[in-house]
Design a protein around this motif. Structure first.
Motif, mmCIF file in Angstrom:
data_model
loop_
_atom_site.group_PDB
_atom_site.id
_atom_site.type_symbol
_atom_site.label_atom_id
_atom_site.label_comp_id
_atom_site.label_asym_id
_atom_site.label_seq_id
_atom_site.Cartn_x
_atom_site.Cartn_y
_atom_site.Cartn_z
ATOM 1 N N GLU A 158 0.838 -1.192 0.000
ATOM 2 C CA GLU A 158 0.000 0.000 0.000
ATOM 3 C C GLU A 158 0.878 1.250 0.000
ATOM 4 O O GLU A 158 1.902 1.284 0.693
ATOM 5 C CB GLU A 158 -0.883 0.004 1.256
ATOM 6 N N THR A 159 0.475 2.252 -0.775
ATOM 7 C CA THR A 159 1.206 3.513 -0.778
ATOM 8 C C THR A 159 0.268 4.611 -0.291
ATOM 9 O O THR A 159 -0.913 4.617 -0.641
ATOM 10 C CB THR A 159 1.740 3.856 -2.189
ATOM 11 N N ASP A 160 0.809 5.514 0.561
ATOM 12 C CA ASP A 160 -0.109 6.511 1.116
ATOM 13 C C ASP A 160 0.164 7.883 0.515
ATOM 14 O O ASP A 160 1.320 8.241 0.278
ATOM 15 C CB ASP A 160 0.050 6.582 2.645
ATOM 16 N N TYR A 178 3.704 9.901 -3.156
ATOM 17 C CA TYR A 178 3.084 8.696 -2.585
ATOM 18 C C TYR A 178 4.176 7.886 -1.915
ATOM 19 O O TYR A 178 5.173 7.555 -2.570
ATOM 20 C CB TYR A 178 2.414 7.889 -3.706
ATOM 21 N N THR A 184 5.713 4.685 0.408
ATOM 22 C CA THR A 184 5.475 3.245 0.512
ATOM 23 C C THR A 184 6.502 2.601 1.444
ATOM 24 O O THR A 184 7.692 2.931 1.346
ATOM 25 C CB THR A 184 5.600 2.619 -0.893
ATOM 26 N N PRO A 209 -4.908 6.128 0.429
ATOM 27 C CA PRO A 209 -3.875 5.129 0.122
ATOM 28 C C PRO A 209 -4.182 4.412 -1.191
ATOM 29 O O PRO A 209 -5.346 4.142 -1.494
ATOM 30 C CB PRO A 209 -3.965 4.151 1.303
ATOM 31 N N SER A 249 -2.097 1.495 -4.201
ATOM 32 C CA SER A 249 -1.304 0.276 -4.096
ATOM 33 C C SER A 249 -0.424 0.064 -5.318
ATOM 34 O O SER A 249 -0.729 0.526 -6.424
ATOM 35 C CB SER A 249 -2.218 -0.935 -3.903
#
Ligand SMILES: Cc1nn(C)c(C)c1CC(=O)Nc1ccccn1
Length: 329
Positions: free
Chosen positions: A7-9, A17, A19, A166, A168
């Protein structure tokens, strides 16, 4: 054969982003910017001067039983926005999600420019471009993706970046639940080490697509959508009150009403950047005027389909077929 997801926020205004990754034994957890526009995995490290570290997590190779210095190797990278970093190199175990590469080149920073020091949440970059532009000397090193590729069901990764939420990165598979409709495929030109492609045209709002080739790169490490000056002018000519503000370094316009959509072609499909995504961020506390998410690519030599474009879509970075796939979601 394996697959993986992580998941990347999104940061404020989706500026980048971030991760999570783990490096070394025992694992050292860092949060980095996955960047399809570069090919170095570099991290803040204990080799840096304390004054250049402001809140970031650091990699300590001396605290990892699996780290091995790549004797005589160094790296130095300067990004198009002028930011830069440099240092030396270790081989160590890197894990992303459930995928592990035992001898990944980890580029430990000794120096970073202020742009990185002043970004407290970002502990480094993980390049997902082609290894041909890795900056390690005397011997360029492979990216994490190039190293893990052989273990994947299929040599591709996908991005599902989102607006203010988030997203992905998936490795080795295309999740059919992650997109709607068909994937539009277009060939990749990796001759410059980037995920390069040519869009056949664009449209402003609901008009029909204008034939105008746009050659650019799919770049998760760049925030905005940077396009040819003529297209940017055509777009903002349809935005009430839009003007180029040299003090801001780009086009600004009233935050209301919502500006028109921007559409670009991918093969015989289209990608729509909704007007509210072009409203990149307010430039004043009263939120009266906004900085545009579409700006000029002047001086770069190619266009950059950064996060403003990528977050509208589910995108497949297919190294096997050397093609990019764009789908709505
Ligand atoms: C914004 C920009 N201007 N110019 C000329 C280019 C090439 C860019 C893109 C860029 O530099 N992206 C970036 C910056 C830091 C880390 C990762 N990617």
């Amino acid at each position: 054969r394996q697959t993986g997801t992580v998941e990347t926020d999104a940061e404020k205004h989706d500026v980048e982003y971030l991760t999570p990754i783990s490096i070394g034994t025992p694992p050292q957890d860092l949060i980095v910017d996955f960047d399809t526009g570069s090919s170095d995995l570099w991290v803040f490290s204990t080799e840096m001067a304390a004054k250049d570290i402001k809140g970031q997590a650091v990699y300590d190779p001396n605290n990892s039983s699996t780290s091995e210095k790549l004797q005589g190797s160094t790296w130095q990278i300067t990004y198009g926005d002028g930011s830069s970093s440099s240092g030396d190199v270790y081989l160590d175990t890197v894990t992303i999600g459930n995928l592990t590469v035992p001898n990944q080149a980890v580029e430990a920073a000794k120096k970073v420019s202020d742009e990185f020091t002043d970004d407290p949440n970002n502990d480094g970059l993980l390049g997902l471009g082609f290894s041909s532009i890795n900056t390690v000397q005397p011997t360029p090193q492979n990216t994490f993706f190039d190293n893990v590729k052989k273990n994947l069901d299929t040599p591709l990764f996908t991005t599902d970046l989102k607006h203010g939420a988030p997203g992905s990165y998936n490795f080795g598979y295309i999740d059919p639940a992650a997109y709607i409709g068909n994937i539009s495929w277009t060939p990749v030109d990796n001759s410059q080490g980037f995920w390069g492609f040519t869009s056949p045209g664009y449209a402003v709002g609901t008009e029909t697509l204008r034939n105008h080739s746009i050659s650019g790169i799919a770049d998760t490490g760049t925030t905005l959508l940077l396009l040819p000056k003529s297209i940017v002018k055509a777009y903002y000519s349809e935005v009430q009150g839009a003007q180029y503000d040299s003090s801001q370094g780009g086009y600004v316009f009233p935050c209301s009403p919502t500006p028109p959509d921007f559409v670009f072609g991918v093969n015989n499909g289209i990608v729509t950047v909704p007007g509210d995504m072009v409203l990149y961020a307010p430039i004043d506390s009263a939120n009266q005027n906004c900085f545009g998410g579409i700006q000029s690519d002047t001086g770069i030599g190619f266009s950059i389909f950064g996060d403003v474009a990528l977050k509208t879509s589910f995108v497949v970075f297919d190294a096997g077929g050397l093609q990019l796939g764009w789908a709505a979601k």
